[in-house]
Design a protein around this motif. Sequence first.
Motif, PDB file in Angstrom:
ATOM      1  N   GLY A   2       0.804  -1.202   0.000  1.00 22.02           N
ATOM      2  CA  GLY A   2       0.000   0.000   0.000  1.00 22.02           C
ATOM      3  C   GLY A   2       0.844   1.262   0.000  1.00 22.02           C
ATOM      4  N   PHE A   3       0.273   2.322  -0.545  1.00 21.87           N
ATOM      5  CA  PHE A   3       0.925   3.620  -0.573  1.00 21.87           C
ATOM      6  C   PHE A   3       0.443   4.480   0.584  1.00 21.87           C
ATOM      7  CE2 PHE A   3       0.834   2.430  -5.129  1.00 21.87           C
ATOM      8  CZ  PHE A   3       2.202   2.394  -5.355  1.00 21.87           C
ATOM      9  N   ASN A   4       1.246   5.464   0.949  1.00 24.22           N
ATOM     10  CA  ASN A   4       0.825   6.454   1.931  1.00 24.22           C
ATOM     11  C   ASN A   4      -0.113   7.483   1.301  1.00 24.22           C
ATOM     12  OD1 ASN A   4       2.365   5.322   4.026  1.00 24.22           O
ATOM     13  ND2 ASN A   4       4.196   6.424   3.333  1.00 24.22           N
ATOM     14  N   ASP A   5       0.363   8.153   0.267  1.00 23.93           N
ATOM     15  CA  ASP A   5      -0.420   9.157  -0.446  1.00 23.93           C
ATOM     16  C   ASP A   5      -0.710   8.700  -1.864  1.00 23.93           C
ATOM     17  OD1 ASP A   5       1.566  11.835   1.008  1.00 23.93           O
ATOM     18  OD2 ASP A   5      -0.187  10.770   1.805  1.00 23.93           O
ATOM     19  N   MET A   6      -1.899   9.004  -2.348  1.00 26.40           N
ATOM     20  CA  MET A   6      -2.254   8.806  -3.743  1.00 26.40           C
ATOM     21  C   MET A   6      -3.081   9.999  -4.202  1.00 26.40           C
ATOM     22  SD  MET A   6      -3.155   4.751  -4.233  1.00 26.40           S
ATOM     23  CE  MET A   6      -2.833   4.883  -6.006  1.00 26.40           C
ATOM     24  N   GLY A   7      -2.954  10.335  -5.474  1.00 27.51           N
ATOM     25  CA  GLY A   7      -3.736  11.457  -5.962  1.00 27.51           C
ATOM     26  C   GLY A   7      -3.481  11.766  -7.412  1.00 27.51           C
ATOM     27  N   TRP A   8      -3.781  13.010  -7.760  1.00 22.41           N
ATOM     28  CA  TRP A   8      -3.748  13.441  -9.151  1.00 22.41           C
ATOM     29  C   TRP A   8      -3.103  14.809  -9.300  1.00 22.41           C
ATOM     30  CZ3 TRP A   8      -5.540  10.076 -12.831  1.00 22.41           C
ATOM     31  CH2 TRP A   8      -6.319   9.018 -12.378  1.00 22.41           C
ATOM     32  N   HIS A   9      -2.298  14.957 -10.334  1.00 22.99           N
ATOM     33  CA  HIS A   9      -1.769  16.233 -10.793  1.00 22.99           C
ATOM     34  C   HIS A   9      -2.117  16.379 -12.267  1.00 22.99           C
ATOM     35  CE1 HIS A   9       0.539  15.521  -7.148  1.00 22.99           C
ATOM     36  NE2 HIS A   9       0.980  16.765  -7.179  1.00 22.99           N
ATOM     37  N   ARG A  10      -1.987  17.597 -12.783  1.00 25.47           N
ATOM     38  CA  ARG A  10      -2.245  17.811 -14.196  1.00 25.47           C
ATOM     39  C   ARG A  10      -1.258  18.826 -14.757  1.00 25.47           C
ATOM     40  NH1 ARG A  10      -7.976  21.239 -14.095  1.00 25.47           N
ATOM     41  NH2 ARG A  10      -7.059  23.299 -13.627  1.00 25.47           N
ATOM     42  N   GLN A  11      -1.078  18.779 -16.072  1.00 22.36           N
ATOM     43  CA  GLN A  11      -0.208  19.717 -16.746  1.00 22.36           C
ATOM     44  C   GLN A  11      -0.827  20.118 -18.079  1.00 22.36           C
ATOM     45  OE1 GLN A  11       3.847  18.437 -17.297  1.00 22.36           O
ATOM     46  NE2 GLN A  11       4.558  20.550 -17.431  1.00 22.36           N
ATOM     47  N   VAL A  46      -3.979  18.584  -8.339  1.00 23.94           N
ATOM     48  CA  VAL A  46      -5.429  18.506  -8.465  1.00 23.94           C
ATOM     49  C   VAL A  46      -6.033  18.055  -7.136  1.00 23.94           C
ATOM     50  CG1 VAL A  46      -7.378  17.465  -9.660  1.00 23.94           C
ATOM     51  CG2 VAL A  46      -5.302  18.049 -10.933  1.00 23.94           C
ATOM     52  N   ALA A  47      -5.604  16.901  -6.645  1.00 24.14           N
ATOM     53  CA  ALA A  47      -6.105  16.382  -5.377  1.00 24.14           C
ATOM     54  C   ALA A  47      -5.174  15.297  -4.867  1.00 24.14           C
ATOM     55  CB  ALA A  47      -7.521  15.831  -5.521  1.00 24.14           C
ATOM     56  N   ILE A  48      -4.999  15.236  -3.545  1.00 25.93           N
ATOM     57  CA  ILE A  48      -4.185  14.216  -2.899  1.00 25.93           C
ATOM     58  C   ILE A  48      -4.955  13.641  -1.722  1.00 25.93           C
ATOM     59  CG2 ILE A  48      -2.121  13.802  -1.500  1.00 25.93           C
ATOM     60  CD1 ILE A  48      -1.411  13.976  -4.344  1.00 25.93           C
ATOM     61  N   SER A  49      -4.909  12.319  -1.585  1.00 26.26           N
ATOM     62  CA  SER A  49      -5.534  11.625  -0.468  1.00 26.26           C
ATOM     63  C   SER A  49      -4.475  10.835   0.295  1.00 26.26           C
ATOM     64  CB  SER A  49      -6.634  10.687  -0.965  1.00 26.26           C
ATOM     65  OG  SER A  49      -7.166   9.920   0.104  1.00 26.26           O
ATOM     66  N   SER A  50      -4.391  11.049   1.594  1.00 25.77           N
ATOM     67  CA  SER A  50      -3.466  10.291   2.430  1.00 25.77           C
ATOM     68  C   SER A  50      -4.142   9.024   2.935  1.00 25.77           C
ATOM     69  CB  SER A  50      -2.983  11.134   3.602  1.00 25.77           C
ATOM     70  OG  SER A  50      -4.059  11.486   4.451  1.00 25.77           O
ATOM     71  N   SER A  51      -3.348   8.105   3.476  1.00 25.31           N
ATOM     72  CA  SER A  51      -3.885   6.823   3.927  1.00 25.31           C
ATOM     73  C   SER A  51      -4.830   6.964   5.111  1.00 25.31           C
ATOM     74  CB  SER A  51      -2.750   5.865   4.276  1.00 25.31           C
ATOM     75  OG  SER A  51      -1.940   6.398   5.307  1.00 25.31           O
ATOM     76  N   TYR A  74      -3.584  14.489 -17.265  1.00 28.83           N
ATOM     77  CA  TYR A  74      -3.776  14.200 -15.853  1.00 28.83           C
ATOM     78  C   TYR A  74      -2.925  12.997 -15.463  1.00 28.83           C
ATOM     79  CZ  TYR A  74      -7.545  17.571 -15.493  1.00 28.83           C
ATOM     80  OH  TYR A  74      -8.276  18.743 -15.484  1.00 28.83           O
ATOM     81  N   TYR A  75      -2.124  13.164 -14.406  1.00 33.08           N
ATOM     82  CA  TYR A  75      -1.175  12.153 -13.973  1.00 33.08           C
ATOM     83  C   TYR A  75      -1.556  11.589 -12.615  1.00 33.08           C
ATOM     84  CZ  TYR A  75       1.899  14.120 -17.566  1.00 33.08           C
ATOM     85  OH  TYR A  75       2.439  14.559 -18.747  1.00 33.08           O
ATOM     86  N   CYS A  76      -1.545  10.287 -12.513  1.00 30.01           N
ATOM     87  CA  CYS A  76      -1.711   9.627 -11.230  1.00 30.01           C
ATOM     88  C   CYS A  76      -0.404   9.710 -10.444  1.00 30.01           C
ATOM     89  CB  CYS A  76      -2.113   8.171 -11.444  1.00 30.01           C
ATOM     90  SG  CYS A  76      -2.400   7.241  -9.919  1.00 30.01           S
ATOM     91  N   TYR A  77      -0.521   9.874  -9.134  1.00 27.78           N
ATOM     92  CA  TYR A  77       0.631  10.011  -8.248  1.00 27.78           C
ATOM     93  C   TYR A  77       0.458   9.112  -7.033  1.00 27.78           C
ATOM     94  CZ  TYR A  77       3.417  12.046  -4.472  1.00 27.78           C
ATOM     95  OH  TYR A  77       4.264  12.227  -3.409  1.00 27.78           O
ATOM     96  N   ALA A  78       1.563   8.523  -6.588  1.00 27.71           N
ATOM     97  CA  ALA A  78       1.548   7.742  -5.358  1.00 27.71           C
ATOM     98  C   ALA A  78       2.884   7.872  -4.655  1.00 27.71           C
ATOM     99  CB  ALA A  78       1.245   6.272  -5.646  1.00 27.71           C
ATOM    100  N   ARG A  79       2.851   7.706  -3.340  1.00 25.71           N
ATOM    101  CA  ARG A  79       4.073   7.784  -2.544  1.00 25.71           C
ATOM    102  C   ARG A  79       4.041   6.727  -1.451  1.00 25.71           C
ATOM    103  NH1 ARG A  79       8.258  11.151  -1.445  1.00 25.71           N
ATOM    104  NH2 ARG A  79       9.064  11.113   0.694  1.00 25.71           N
TER     105      ARG A  79
END
Length: 115
Positions: free
Chosen positions: A30-39, A48-53, A93-98
């Motif tokens: 599992g990831f800690n943070d997941m969300g979206w950025h755009r360019q 755009v939006a980030i959701s933490s665990s 739109y790019y998916c992001y995870a950390r």
Amino acid sequence: QVQLTESGGGLVQAGGSLGLSCAPSRSIEGFNDMGWHRQAPGKQRELVAISSSDGRINYGGPAKGRFTISRDNVNNMVYLQMNSLKPEDTAVYYCYARDGFDDYWGQGTQVTVSS
């Protein structure tokens, strides 16, 4: 390595809606943070939006009141529901995870809003 894959982009008229999805390439803890950025063309990548665990959510300015992020922590998926779309929302739109060590980015999905 874990790869992120976006889906759901496309062409929509102003005022319409689109839903984006992001999924990892393999089962992980599992990831800690997941969300979206755009360019957008000629502009810097923006949040755009980030959701933490723990459920905390942060929205970028353009998304507030129109977009909604949601997350499936069991399957490590993240979603973005976009309503009342405007031509200025046109972007990749790019998916992001950390996780605890690294940042991960998807290849992006094109969203185009016509006037």
